[in-house]
Structures are given as structure tokens and as C-alpha cells.
Enzyme design. Structure first.
Site, PDB file in Angstrom:
ATOM      1  N   GLY A  10       0.828  -1.207   0.000  1.00  0.00           N
ATOM      2  CA  GLY A  10       0.000   0.000   0.000  1.00  0.00           C
ATOM      3  C   GLY A  10       0.858   1.251   0.000  1.00  0.00           C
ATOM      4  O   GLY A  10       1.749   1.394   0.823  1.00  0.00           O
ATOM      5  N   GLY A  12      -0.364   4.550   0.145  1.00  0.00           N
ATOM      6  CA  GLY A  12      -1.092   5.751   0.552  1.00  0.00           C
ATOM      7  C   GLY A  12      -0.168   6.610   1.399  1.00  0.00           C
ATOM      8  O   GLY A  12       1.055   6.488   1.320  1.00  0.00           O
ATOM      9  N   PHE A  13      -0.744   7.466   2.218  1.00  0.00           N
ATOM     10  CA  PHE A  13       0.102   8.354   3.033  1.00  0.00           C
ATOM     11  C   PHE A  13       1.027   7.562   3.955  1.00  0.00           C
ATOM     12  O   PHE A  13       2.201   7.890   4.094  1.00  0.00           O
ATOM     13  CB  PHE A  13      -0.780   9.290   3.868  1.00  0.00           C
ATOM     14  N   GLU A 170     -17.931  18.526   2.488  1.00  0.00           N
ATOM     15  CA  GLU A 170     -17.220  19.058   1.326  1.00  0.00           C
ATOM     16  C   GLU A 170     -17.999  18.812   0.036  1.00  0.00           C
ATOM     17  O   GLU A 170     -18.126  19.702  -0.807  1.00  0.00           O
ATOM     18  CB  GLU A 170     -15.843  18.397   1.214  1.00  0.00           C
ATOM     19  N   ALA A 314      -4.725  11.841   7.278  1.00  0.00           N
ATOM     20  CA  ALA A 314      -3.426  11.779   6.622  1.00  0.00           C
ATOM     21  C   ALA A 314      -2.244  12.038   7.570  1.00  0.00           C
ATOM     22  O   ALA A 314      -1.260  11.292   7.535  1.00  0.00           O
ATOM     23  CB  ALA A 314      -3.401  12.758   5.443  1.00  0.00           C
TER      24      ALA A 314
END
Lengths: 420, 420
Positions: A10, A12-13, A170, A314
């Protein structure tokens, strides 16, 4: 210790941060991801609402890691872990050996046992999710232009967002802006400002992770943008024509799901204990109980810090990636001590729309225009890659000066949804 | 004459130009397209090779036409024409009346009776085609990084492009640049510079619409970029593992089709005479024989000008759009004379790659760096929308200064192709 194999699943962050921190060491690092790109998820809702293009928030993983010659990036789908043989198993039958394993496989949206709702109410986790949502929103307006019946048109122009967390807020805010600021003038048969955006939250307030005052401000800001905020409203049914809230019915051609997440199955691969959201319960150093060579980080891990669950954001993911990279670097140098992970909360930011956001840094709380600027600057600052930063800054500048949006594209067909 | 209905089907270069020229008249104009976006096709190969993002070359049709209040844009798929009732029939069963009809539905790539080849060798006409090609090219490099067998890896790193016209040449040149300039440094298991790019052309030379000297220059420029140019080589078979040229076999995981086009079925809708490529044979004023109220323009029309067939290029399409718009404006004012279409050839430009292009304006011919700059400036100038121009100019500047590409994304799954 030279040549130890570290496999990171993975990018991601969390995983990307771990890989970078293990770059230029003597470990042989392999990063495996089922996508070729790292995704800047905090801005994904802007792709879903046609503000940004896909390529402005995604970047090839191997390009991000190209300078670390000891790191190899592989495109592949992991389906299991052989803990005894210390091998990672891929979908195509191949497997990779590891001395240290870092699982950072993230989370998907969850439908609380109603998986059948997904086709009617897509969630927002991948670039494809975002283009699906963008296609549905834009297609609804397109169909409304051709729809002669008032009631049908009203349904096409109703957008229901389920979940009042940051993503739901959002999405609701930017869809309302799209309808009120971007689209008027482009249609002949109706006024896009008539579109209804309904934000549905089961709990008593939106953005529940923020203090009550900021939540209340967010609600008012959403309403000013034209969003109908429905709190204390639990969704009991979702179908092709809308959502049901107990005895109430909202007819909506477009429903978007922002209500829950479910961790990826890393805990199942390991046969490790997990919580209700599927997150692996890890030791204070982020390792798996009984397996000091395996770490689970990011949205896939459940860990407490100062007695509170570390949130799935994050900054927490990055801190965890850095932490396990430092543990592994220490082990390579012969340090076998246990180093507890401690989460440093850098504050929370959430945006609502045009010049409205909230921020809470503990020692100071902000709302309105100042928080919005702060939000924008922080997101541009954290975007990976010089060009992405410039591209996004220019896109936003363009959107806010010209009122038009750069990525209003309906691409790919949608098997789950009616189309012209 | 007030309130006459003009229906334009297709918003490519021809249809969009006609719509704009009929804007701010007293006609009621309806533009119907099965996509919501106008596509700048001359740069589509740059999306296919990860140079540009999809949103940099596509723009919502209704946004382009928003200032013309008498023009309505509709998303819809036309499936037939009722000439007697003067109605356009849509896929969903609805229909629209017209007094004047303009068909500008373009062309697709053609496989000369081998439609089964399409799944192995996609062509390049839509944004989805471009992201499919991009996904296949990038996936081939990704799979090569995981491939232990030399022969298999060689197949993964072989890219065969069928057709030596402008699209084939552009694709071959930019794939070679991707392998030689962008990707080295990003892979560990092999050197991307080892990739083989083979351009296959059945005729005796590439870019046959240009003079021989410029063709020969293009071949040399391609070879300098590392492309193997095979002229006089007819493809006899295409499958999942490569292409066959008579008795010769080229093993290639990625095959791209740039060899032929077939007009959309507008002539069939009309029951009108057509040529081998399916283009409607039209009168000298672009109207359909026996139907002065119906026009066929752009890649769907076959028309002679100065005794030569008008080529299927953007400037010709625009000129035809303008011509029929002027005829229709004249009719609205009572002018029923026949106005012949005359094609003004503004010259030809083709690009090969980094600082190599050819140009032929009749009175002057250029090749090399100067032609390349001219090509770039001309394309930026003709791009629609202020922001697209700026975005593309910045993307190119970035690519040429940094060597990296902005849109290296593998998105969507590909049912016709193996993937990790």
C-alpha cells in the site's frame, strides 16, 4: 543486517512515508500497490465535483520513489500473508519474501451491512469513485435539460449526500456551488440554482469530530450555500430513485455515500484481532501481537494514543509510516527495543465551500475566510510534486476568478445508472 | 423565417463551428451530442501517451455555447432520421423536429473487416480510447518490472503501432520518448530504453499525404528517437500476443491501431449514397441529394474541392461548419441560391516528437525544430478556452524542462487485457 527485505503493501500516506524513510538504507524495500498511483485523498471530492482533474491529485508511485535506488515499486494485488514462511501472496500466484512487513492497505467506504446500496450510492475512495460521482452529477444536469416532466426534473436536480463528516460536508458544499455559481447560464430548460442538495447525518450534528460551536458554524455556512442539512436522520433505504429516512422519502437521482469506512482485510490476512470497522488491533509500537516483524499502519490499524483512538487522517498515517520506518532502521542497526507510537495531533481543518472553513488547533479555533485560506495553503503545501502544487493552485485561481470549472467531463459508461 | 429549427448532430470541429455561427440569429438551434464534451482530437495522442490530462483537451459543449442564448445543447444518442416528418430520432425513443438538419457525426477507426482485432489493438478517437491506450502502455511497463522471464519481458516491452499516418507517427514518437526520456530511473528490474517501438505501415512510406522528402525526414527522425519503421508491411493478423505481417511475427503485448477510419452511419440514417469509407456523397453545397434542408459535414461527408477529395482534418471540418451556417443564415433571410463549398488548404503540419516536425504550406516546406515550434504554437492557438491553452502550455513546458509527464495514471479496469 545488510540486504534485509522489507515489503510495504500500500502506497497511501502511511506506506509511502514508510518507503521514503527506508530509502537510502541498506534494506531492500519492495512497495506493492494495486494502483500505479499515490492518491492525495483529501482533495478527491474536488475531482468528484469537477473542480480538479484526476492527474492533479495523483502521481505515479514509482516516480515518487525513483531516487531511492534500494526501493522497488511493483503493481500487484496482495491477497494473503504466509506468516510462517514470511511471504506476501499476490493474486497472480506469485509471492514475495520479507524479513519485515508493513501493511498500509487503507480503508474503503462501508454500507453497514447494506452492500446492495453501493450501486445506487457510490462512495469516494479511489479516482474511479471520483469520476463515477462526477459522471453522475453532471449526467443528472444533462438529463434534466431534456426532461419535460416537472416532477422527474426535480428528482434529477436533487442530490442526496449521506454522512455529515468532512467528506459529506465538502461534497454538499461544492455541489451547491456547482449548481449556484458554475452552471447557471449553461442550461436553457431550467435554472440550475433550483437544484436541491440535501446533506443527511444520522447523528445530532455535522462534523461531529469538531467542537459544537464549529459544527454549528459549518451548518449555517452550508445553509448559506443552499444546502439543506438534515441531522438526526438515519437512512433506512437507498434505491435507484432516492433515499428513505424512516417514514420520509427523498426522491433523488443522485445519491452519494460518505457515511462510513471499513478497513481493508489486512487483519484477516494475518488472522489478527480486529475492531468492528475491521482495523487490526496492534501493539503500542504498531506491530501485530506475537509478530514483531509485522506492522499495520494507517487506516488499517486501530491504536490508542493518550487513551484516544488515533483518527484515520493523513497526518496520523504519515506519522505511523515514519514511526515504523524508524523502528525498522533501528532493528537493522541492532536496536530491538519497543518504541511506542505517540500521535501528535496537529489540529483539524475542514472546508465547507467558497471562503468557508473551520480549523481547530486546540490553542486556537478559526472559522470563515481565514480558515478557508489556511485550508487551501495547507493542502497545496502538502500536495506531492512541484507541478501538482502549481497545477492545483492555478486551477483554484482559475475557478475562483472565472467561475468555471476545469474538469466537467462525463467519461466512461456507468452500468449501474441510467444514461442518455 | 423567425423561429426556424436547426438541429446539429455532433459537436466536433464541424458541428461546433456551425453552432457558433448560428448563435445570435433568430433560428432555434439544438446541438445534440452523445458526449458532454468537445474534444480537441489533434492532441488526443498526447493523452494516450500520458503527456496531457483528459481535461486539458476536452471542454463541456454547453459551456462553449453558453453565450448563444438561441442555442440549446442536449446530451443524447441519435439513431435515425425521419426525412419525411423532418425529425431526428434518439435512442430513448424521443425525437426532435427540424427545419434544417446538420449532420456532423465524425468517424471512428476501422479494421477493414477485422472487427475482432479491436480488442487487441484499440484505436484512438475518444477520451476513453486514449485512457485505454495509456493504461495499456503504462501497464506493460509495470508488468515488465515483475516479469522474471526475458522473452516475456521483451514481449511486454514491445509496442507495435499499425498505421503510418499522422496519428501512428505521433504515437510511435511519443512512446519512444516515454521509454527513452521519461521512464529511465523509475524501474529496477530492466532498462526502459530497451523497449522496442515498431511502426508498421502497409504503404511505401510514412505520412503519405506529405511530399516524399518530408516523409523521408520523418522516417529518419523516428529512427533517431529509437522507433523501428516498417514500411511496405501489411498486417495479416492481430491477437493478444502481437501482430503477424505475412510470414513474419512480432510479439508485442501492446498493439495500437492507427490504420483507417470509417465514417459514422449518417449516410445510412439518410439512405444516402456513400463511399467505401461510409462517407455520404454530398452536393457541392454540402447538402444531401434531393434534400436541400439536410447537410452532412466534416469526416462524415465526401466532397471534392478543386477536383480533390477534401481531407478529414480539423480546418476542413471547421470550414464546412462555417459554410453551412452561412447557407442556413442566408435561407433564413430568403436567399435560396446554391453556394458551392470551396476548401482552403492552409497547409499541413505533423509532429514526430521532441523538436521534430514537418510542415508543408505549399509555398514553403519546413522540417525539424522550427516546424516543431510552429506545430506547438499552432496547436496551443487553436485550443479552445483560455485556461486549456495556459494549462497545455504549462504542461508542455513542464514536460520539456523536467522530463517527467503529468498524467501517468492507470485508471479503470480493462476487460480485454490482462492486468495484475
Amino acid at each position: 543486517m545488510r540486504g534485509k527485505r522489507v515489503v510495504i503493501v500500500g502506497a497511501g500516506f502511511a506506506g509511502l512515508e514508510a518507503a521514503k524513510r527506508l530509502g537510502r538504507t541498506e534494506a531492500r524495500v519492495v512497495v506493492i500497490d494495486q494502483r500505479n498511483h499515490h492518491l492525495f485523498q483529501p482533495l478527491l471530492y474536488q475531482v468528484g465535483t469537477a473542480l480538479l482533474a484526476t492527474s492533479e491529485i495523483a502521481w505515479p508511485i514509482r516516480h515518487l520513489l525513483r531516487r531511492h535506488r534500494n526501493v522497488q515499486t511493483l503493481l500487484g494485488t496482495v491477497v494473503g500473508i504466509d506468516k510462517a514462511a514470511r511471504r506476501v501472496q499476490l493474486e497472480d500466484g506469485t509471492s514475495f519474501p520479507y524479513d519485515y512487513l508493513v501493511l498500509a492497505t487503507g480503508a474503503r467506504h462501508a454500507y453497514f451491512g447494506h452492500d446492495g446500496w453501493e450501486r445506487f450510492a457510490p462512495g469516494l475512495k479511489t479516482l474511479e469513485d471520483a469520476t463515477t460521482i462526477r459522471r453522475r452529477i453532471l449526467t443528472a444536469f444533462e438529463l434534466a435539460e431534456r426532461e419535460p416532466h416537472g416532477q422527474m426534473r426535480e428528482k434529477l436536480l436533487t442530490f442526496a449526500i449521506v454522512g455529515g463528516g468532512p467528506t459529506g460536508v465538502e461534497l454538499a458544499g461544492t455541489i451547491a456551488e456547482l449548481a449556484h455559481h458554475t452552471l447557471p447560464g449553461d442550461f436553457r430548460a431550467f435554472d440550475p440554482r433550483k437544484a436541491a442538495v440535501v446533506l443527511i447525518e444520522a447523528g445530532p450534528r455535522v462534523l461531529p469530530s469538531f467542537r459544537e460551536g464549529l459544527s454549528a458554524y459549518a451548518k449555517r455556512a452550508l445553509e448559506r450555500l443552499g444546502v439543506e442539512v438534515r441531522t438526526g436522520a438515519a437512512v433506512t433505504e437507498v434505491d435507484a430513485d432516492g433515499v428513505t429516512l424512516g417514514s420520509e422519502r427523498i426522491e433523488a437521482a443522485t445519491v452519494i455515500w460518505a457515511a462510513g469506512v471499513q478497513a481493508s482485510p489486512a487483519a484477516d490476512w494475518l488472522g489478527a484481532p480486529k475492531d468492528r470497522a475491521g482495523r487490526a488491533n496492534v501493539e503500542p509500537d504498531l506491530s501485530v501481537p506475537g509478530h514483531p516483524e509485522i506492522f499495520v499502519i494507517g487506516d488499517t490499524a486501530m491504536i490508542l494514543s493518550d487513551g484516544k483512538a488515533v483518527p484515520g487522517v493523513a497526518p496520523a498515517a504519515k506519522q505511523q509510516g515514519r514511526h515504523v520506518a524508524e523502528i525498522i532502521r533501528g532493528r537493522l542497526d541492532g536496536d530491538n527495543q519497543v518504541h511506542r507510537f505517540h500521535y501528535r495531533d496537529q489540529g483539524s481543518l475542514a472546508t465547507i465551500g467558497r471562503r468557508a472553513a473551520i480549523a481547530d488547533f486546540g490553542w486556537i479555533r478559526l472559522k470563515g475566510g481565514l480558515a478557508w485560506w489556511l485550508w487551501g495553503i495547507a493542502h497545496i503545501f502538502f500536495l506531492i510534486g512541484v507541478r501538482n502544487r502549481v497545477a492545483v493552485a492555478l486551477s483554484w485561481l482559475w475557478i475562483h476568478t472565472s467561475g468555471s470549472r476545469g474538469a466537467r467531463l462525463i467519461t466512461q459508461r456507468d452500468p449501474d445508472h441510467p444514461e442518455p
